[in-house]
Every structure is written in structure tokens, then in C-alpha cells.
Motif scaffolding. Structure first.
Motif, PDB file in Angstrom:
ATOM      1  N   TRP A 107       0.818  -1.209   0.000  1.00 38.28           N
ATOM      2  CA  TRP A 107       0.000   0.000   0.000  1.00 38.28           C
ATOM      3  C   TRP A 107       0.853   1.260   0.000  1.00 38.28           C
ATOM      4  O   TRP A 107       0.475   2.264  -0.596  1.00 38.28           O
ATOM      5  N   GLY A 154       1.035   4.977  -2.389  1.00 38.18           N
ATOM      6  CA  GLY A 154       0.817   6.295  -1.793  1.00 38.18           C
ATOM      7  C   GLY A 154       0.077   6.308  -0.471  1.00 38.18           C
ATOM      8  O   GLY A 154      -0.254   7.366   0.041  1.00 38.18           O
ATOM      9  N   TYR A 155      -0.195   5.150   0.117  1.00 39.01           N
ATOM     10  CA  TYR A 155      -0.865   5.090   1.420  1.00 39.01           C
ATOM     11  C   TYR A 155       0.205   4.969   2.497  1.00 39.01           C
ATOM     12  O   TYR A 155       0.693   3.887   2.779  1.00 39.01           O
ATOM     13  N   GLU A 215     -11.385   2.669   2.861  1.00 34.44           N
ATOM     14  CA  GLU A 215     -10.069   2.735   3.523  1.00 34.44           C
ATOM     15  C   GLU A 215      -9.955   1.782   4.699  1.00 34.44           C
ATOM     16  O   GLU A 215      -8.867   1.581   5.238  1.00 34.44           O
ATOM     17  N   ALA A 253      -4.549   5.469   4.994  1.00 32.55           N
ATOM     18  CA  ALA A 253      -4.747   6.821   4.471  1.00 32.55           C
ATOM     19  C   ALA A 253      -3.467   7.259   3.759  1.00 32.55           C
ATOM     20  O   ALA A 253      -2.382   6.750   4.053  1.00 32.55           O
ATOM     21  N   LYS A 254      -3.624   8.206   2.845  1.00 27.89           N
ATOM     22  CA  LYS A 254      -2.465   8.665   2.073  1.00 27.89           C
ATOM     23  C   LYS A 254      -1.500   9.489   2.921  1.00 27.89           C
ATOM     24  O   LYS A 254      -0.297   9.398   2.760  1.00 27.89           O
ATOM     25  N   ASP A 255      -2.049  10.280   3.830  1.00 24.56           N
ATOM     26  CA  ASP A 255      -1.228  11.106   4.714  1.00 24.56           C
ATOM     27  C   ASP A 255      -2.080  11.473   5.931  1.00 24.56           C
ATOM     28  O   ASP A 255      -3.237  11.064   6.033  1.00 24.56           O
ATOM     29  N   HIS A 260      -5.350  13.302   5.102  1.00 25.72           N
ATOM     30  CA  HIS A 260      -6.354  12.369   4.589  1.00 25.72           C
ATOM     31  C   HIS A 260      -6.934  11.547   5.741  1.00 25.72           C
ATOM     32  O   HIS A 260      -8.151  11.354   5.823  1.00 25.72           O
ATOM     33  N   TYR A 261      -6.070  11.092   6.659  1.00 27.10           N
ATOM     34  CA  TYR A 261      -6.560  10.321   7.802  1.00 27.10           C
ATOM     35  C   TYR A 261      -7.495  11.167   8.666  1.00 27.10           C
ATOM     36  O   TYR A 261      -8.553  10.708   9.087  1.00 27.10           O
TER      37      TYR A 261
END
Length: 151
Positions: A57, A61-62, A92, A111-113, A116-117
Motif C-alpha cells: 500500500w 501512496g498510502y 479505507e 490513508a495517504k497522509d 487524509h486520515y
């Protein structure tokens, strides 16, 4: 009941699920037809359930992985079913586990960052029904990730 040949097949299959039936048969010193029949038998018995691709992942990008321990409001008769129904719909959330004890459910969330989380947490997680308590555990490192059993 598994015999030594079945265990040998499973050991090699766990180590490399991409092996063909012929390659497995050769490694286990049995004929291809015997190998195929034994694998079929173990699939029918539910011992071998599936083959799956393991995706990195982080490479997609996660970068953030969080484990959420959730305690549900058990005063509501359908709390568990309603929570599960909605939680399954959050893309997600990649894994849901249930427990006996103080914690009812564990969600694995990607999450991507952190931004995002944070958005995911506010908009999708905190709106899940019947949450009495939630604890977030931020994933730091994966020390061991293995489903191979000693056979």
C-alpha cells in the motif's frame, strides 16, 4: 486428517503459491495427478481457501496505517450489525476483526497522509453508528507479517 505428503504440499505451497501443480509434485516427490487430487481435496475441505495478491500500500501512496479499537454501545440491540454494515462500506477500512472483551471491534485503516486520515476519521469513522469508545493506535513499523504455519 492430513498426512506427511499433504503437509509437505502445504509447506511448499505456503512458501511459493505461484508454483504449478507439476512443480509442487516434483518438490514433494509425487505424481502430478496425485498432487492435483490432493490439492483439490484440501480445497474442498476448506484447508486451502484461496490465493491472493499482497499489495504494498505504501508503494501506492498510502503512508498512514492506523488500528482503531472500538467499543460499541451494547445497550442498543442491533449495534453490532448496524456498525458492521456501515464500517464495511468505508473503502479505507481494509480489515475488520471482532473480539470478546472490552474492545468489540478493531478496524485497520489506510490513508495517504495525516490530512487524509484526519478527514477520513472525522467524516467516515466518527459517523459510524453506536460507537461508545474509540482508541487510535498509529502504526509505526511492521515487525512480522506472516500467515505461514509450521507444518
Amino acid at each position: 486428517m492430513l498426512d506427511d505428503v499433504d503437509r509437505r504440499l502445504l509447506r511448499h505451497f505456503q512458501a511459493d503459491p505461484t508454483l504449478t501443480t507439476a512443480e509442487l509434485a516434483e518438490l514433494c516427490r509425487i505424481s502430478t495427478s496425485v498432487c492435483w487430487r490432493r490439492i483439490e481435496k484440501m480445497q474442498e475441505a476448506g484447508i486451502i481457501q484461496d490465493q491472493e495478491a499482497i499489495i504494498d500500500w505504501a508503494a501506492l501512496g498510502y503512508a498512514v496505517e492506523v488500528s482503531l479499537r472500538v467499543t460499541l454501545d451494547k445497550t442498543q440491540p442491533r449495534a453490532f450489525d448496524e456498525f458492521m454494515g456501515v464500517a464495511r462500506e468505508v473503502p479505507e477500512v481494509i480489515e475488520i476483526q471482532t473480539f470478546l472483551g472490552r474492545v468489540d471491534v478493531r478496524l485497520s485503516v489506510l490513508a495517504k497522509d495525516m490530512a487524509h486520515y484526519q478527514q477520513l476519521y472525522r467524516d467516515r469513522i466518527l459517523t459510524l453508528p453506536h460507537i461508545a469508545d474509540i482508541e487510535a493506535l498509529m502504526h509505526i513499523a511492521r515487525v512480522k507479517s506472516d500467515e505461514v504455519l509450521p507444518l
